[in-house]
Scaffold this motif. Structure first.
Motif, PDB file in Angstrom:
ATOM      1  N   ARG A  19      41.585  63.933  50.492  1.00 62.79           N
ATOM      2  CA  ARG A  19      40.785  63.880  51.707  1.00 62.79           C
ATOM      3  C   ARG A  19      40.922  62.515  52.371  1.00 62.79           C
ATOM      4  O   ARG A  19      41.120  61.512  51.691  1.00 62.79           O
ATOM      5  N   MET A  20      40.821  62.504  53.679  1.00 62.60           N
ATOM      6  CA  MET A  20      40.895  61.264  54.424  1.00 62.60           C
ATOM      7  C   MET A  20      39.578  60.496  54.257  1.00 62.60           C
ATOM      8  O   MET A  20      38.507  61.012  54.546  1.00 62.60           O
ATOM      9  N   LYS A  21      39.675  59.255  53.774  1.00 59.04           N
ATOM     10  CA  LYS A  21      38.485  58.437  53.552  1.00 59.04           C
ATOM     11  C   LYS A  21      38.731  57.008  54.014  1.00 59.04           C
ATOM     12  O   LYS A  21      39.862  56.519  54.003  1.00 59.04           O
ATOM     13  N   ASP A  22      37.643  56.371  54.389  1.00 61.35           N
ATOM     14  CA  ASP A  22      37.688  54.962  54.767  1.00 61.35           C
ATOM     15  C   ASP A  22      37.467  54.123  53.516  1.00 61.35           C
ATOM     16  O   ASP A  22      36.390  54.189  52.895  1.00 61.35           O
ATOM     17  N   VAL A  23      38.461  53.333  53.126  1.00 63.27           N
ATOM     18  CA  VAL A  23      38.390  52.563  51.892  1.00 63.27           C
ATOM     19  C   VAL A  23      38.960  51.162  52.123  1.00 63.27           C
ATOM     20  O   VAL A  23      39.572  50.881  53.161  1.00 63.27           O
ATOM     21  N   THR A  24      38.741  50.309  51.143  1.00 61.10           N
ATOM     22  CA  THR A  24      39.373  48.997  51.116  1.00 61.10           C
ATOM     23  C   THR A  24      40.312  48.955  49.924  1.00 61.10           C
ATOM     24  O   THR A  24      39.912  49.261  48.795  1.00 61.10           O
ATOM     25  N   ILE A  25      41.560  48.578  50.189  1.00 61.87           N
ATOM     26  CA  ILE A  25      42.605  48.608  49.175  1.00 61.87           C
ATOM     27  C   ILE A  25      42.937  47.180  48.755  1.00 61.87           C
ATOM     28  O   ILE A  25      43.098  46.289  49.593  1.00 61.87           O
ATOM     29  N   PHE A  26      43.043  46.999  47.463  1.00 58.78           N
ATOM     30  CA  PHE A  26      43.370  45.691  46.876  1.00 58.78           C
ATOM     31  C   PHE A  26      44.697  45.793  46.144  1.00 58.78           C
ATOM     32  O   PHE A  26      44.935  46.737  45.390  1.00 58.78           O
ATOM     33  N   PHE A  27      45.549  44.784  46.379  1.00 58.47           N
ATOM     34  CA  PHE A  27      46.824  44.725  45.654  1.00 58.47           C
ATOM     35  C   PHE A  27      47.059  43.286  45.219  1.00 58.47           C
ATOM     36  O   PHE A  27      46.891  42.352  46.007  1.00 58.47           O
ATOM     37  N   SER A  28      47.420  43.105  43.949  1.00 59.85           N
ATOM     38  CA  SER A  28      47.678  41.757  43.443  1.00 59.85           C
ATOM     39  C   SER A  28      48.935  41.752  42.590  1.00 59.85           C
ATOM     40  O   SER A  28      49.352  42.790  42.053  1.00 59.85           O
ATOM     41  N   ASP A  29      49.520  40.555  42.476  1.00 64.11           N
ATOM     42  CA  ASP A  29      50.745  40.398  41.712  1.00 64.11           C
ATOM     43  C   ASP A  29      50.749  39.001  41.101  1.00 64.11           C
ATOM     44  O   ASP A  29      50.260  38.042  41.709  1.00 64.11           O
ATOM     45  N   ILE A  30      51.291  38.886  39.897  1.00 66.49           N
ATOM     46  CA  ILE A  30      51.415  37.575  39.258  1.00 66.49           C
ATOM     47  C   ILE A  30      52.640  36.867  39.825  1.00 66.49           C
ATOM     48  O   ILE A  30      53.749  37.409  39.802  1.00 66.49           O
ATOM     49  N   ALA A  31      52.444  35.675  40.345  1.00 60.60           N
ATOM     50  CA  ALA A  31      53.532  34.924  40.958  1.00 60.60           C
ATOM     51  C   ALA A  31      54.597  34.578  39.917  1.00 60.60           C
ATOM     52  O   ALA A  31      54.288  34.009  38.871  1.00 60.60           O
ATOM     53  N   GLY A  32      55.845  34.936  40.224  1.00 61.56           N
ATOM     54  CA  GLY A  32      56.964  34.581  39.357  1.00 61.56           C
ATOM     55  C   GLY A  32      56.901  35.183  37.971  1.00 61.56           C
ATOM     56  O   GLY A  32      57.438  34.588  37.018  1.00 61.56           O
ATOM     57  N   PHE A  33      56.325  36.349  37.832  1.00 59.03           N
ATOM     58  CA  PHE A  33      56.156  36.903  36.492  1.00 59.03           C
ATOM     59  C   PHE A  33      57.491  37.331  35.877  1.00 59.03           C
ATOM     60  O   PHE A  33      57.651  37.293  34.652  1.00 59.03           O
ATOM     61  N   THR A  34      58.451  37.697  36.712  1.00 54.38           N
ATOM     62  CA  THR A  34      59.766  38.075  36.182  1.00 54.38           C
ATOM     63  C   THR A  34      60.397  36.907  35.431  1.00 54.38           C
ATOM     64  O   THR A  34      60.943  37.071  34.329  1.00 54.38           O
TER      65      THR A  34
END
Length: 414
Positions: A143-158
């Protein structure tokens, strides 16, 4: 003689005399009968008391072995119905002294609790709660919903992983994911999935919360702050320190069960879902660790945060939403009251500098950005504020080669 005297008495006189004599002679019999009745009554009372004692012992045994275990099981079942996660973590009652049937029921219920608890590790717990309490099926439905999306990544983890043993990498990631996930849960968000060392989470679904943009930003700041504890823990185990970059965006997306009939997952789909990822990546450009979109900025409570506008960006390339937007850097959580955070004057000055940049007053803008850089170097003890020095270089290039008349602030140079 006495017998002749009774014979000479009248009938009435004889009855009186005889009655009087009968009463005196019956007293012994009555007393004996009373004693027997009393003994009988006492015997009955003793038997009743003994019966009560025996019955009480039986009832205690019945309560201990049957009624109490059944009541405890009923209470446990009620907590499952209400989807209280804490109840799943509790050890089950000791049923060794109960009957075999109760032990069997308890063992089956314990296995069910383990299964539900394990299910909650694969599927976001709020989703499990909704499915079980509301009787919602697990069919593929979004269903279409109004949300807030969070995305994070560890810098230089490779690069970090290349220098660690697999066991060390897993140890570091496990601690990181554990602490970050707890913070997300605290602020009513749910983790959608772990992608390598990245975390994708959503706020505002499946449980609706009108304050989800503010909660998401608060969670992100708390996660960044918790890195200090993680790094302190890592150093003590000869593990490298880590840094995290985050992106946050608020918009309408499809939320729900996705996949196919025999295998589904809870997820999000839509054009808006890629924006947090792009914001996270842009942190590299500006030397920041938390960027939010304009839509998130417009819906958060600004008094809680120190925020500066960073740049102009166009995330959508078609349709009515293909317009230039401002992206923002959340610098810190502000203090409520008279004494404000030390970075607030920096944020105010950066805003003025970017406004000058937007209206093509590049010389004045560069001067203000130099002040921003000097303030950040003094307050944060850094070599430079990348966001400010980058804009100084842009202003110089724009002075050399002015942008087109329809310029909207988006820099297209290298």
């Amino acid at each position: 003689s006495m017998s002749s005297t009774y014979e000479d008495m009248a009938q009435d006189e004889l009855e009186v005399a005889t009655t009087s004599t009968a009463v005196l002679l019956a007293r012994v019999t009555v007393e004996e009968g009373a004693k027997i009745s009393l003994l009988t009554t006492l015997s009955v009372i003793v038997l009743i008391l003994l019966g009560i004692v025996v019955l009480t012992k039986d009832l205690n045994f019945l309560t201990r072995s049957l009624l109490r275990p059944l009541r405890n099981l009923a209470e446990d079942m009620q907590t499952i119905v209400q989807m209280q996660y804490a109840a799943l973590a509790m050890d089950n009652q000791d049923t060794r002294r109960t009957c075999a049937e109760i032990r069997m029921i308890n063992d089956m219920f314990t296995n069910m609790k383990r299964a539900i608890k394990s299910w909650g590790k694969y599927v976001p717990w709020p989703v499990v709660r909704i499915l079980l309490t509301a009787g919602v099926d697990d069919s593929v439905k979004m269903r279409m919903k109004d949300v807030t999306i969070f995305f994070s990544d560890i810098a230089g983890f490779t690069t970090i992983v290349e220098e660690l043993d697999p066991e060390q990498s897993m140890l570091l990631l496990s601690r990181y994911f554990n602490d970050m996930s707890k913070t997300i849960d605290t602020y009513n968000g749910i983790v959608i999935e772990y992608i390598g060392d990245a975390i994708l989470s959503v706020f505002g679904a499946p449980v609706r919360d009108p304050d989800h943009p503010t909660l998401c930003v608060k969670a992100a700041l708390e996660m960044l702050r918790s890195l200090q504890k993680i790094n302190h823990w890592a150093v003590g185990r000869n593990l490298p320190r880590i840094n995290v970059r985050c992106g946050i965006h608020t918009g309408k997306v499809l939320v729900g069960n996705m996949g196919f009939q025999s295998r589904v997952k809870y997820g999000i789909v839509g054009e808006e879902t890629s924006i947090p990822d792009r914001l996270e990546e842009l942190n590299k450009t500006y030397g920041t660790n938390l960027l939010i979109s304009q839509s998130t900025y417009q819906r958060i409570s600004h008094e809680y945060f120190v925020i500066r506008p960073i740049d102009f960006m166009k995330f959508r390339q078609r349709g009515e939403d293909a317009k230039t937007e401002v992206i923002y850097n959340v610098m810190a959580k502000d203090r409520l009251g008279q004494v404000k955070h030390k970075l607030r004057p920096v944020a105010v000055l950066h805003r003025k500098a970017l406004k000058k940049y937007r209206i093509r007053e590049f010389q004045e803008s560069a001067t203000l950005f130099r002040e921003v850089n000097e303030m950040m170097m003094a307050l944060m003890e850094v070599d430079e504020d990348v966001a400010a020095t980058m804009m100084i270089k842009r202003c110089a290039r724009c002075l050399e080669s002015p942008p087109a008349p329809d310029w909207e602030g988006i820099y297209k140079g290298t």
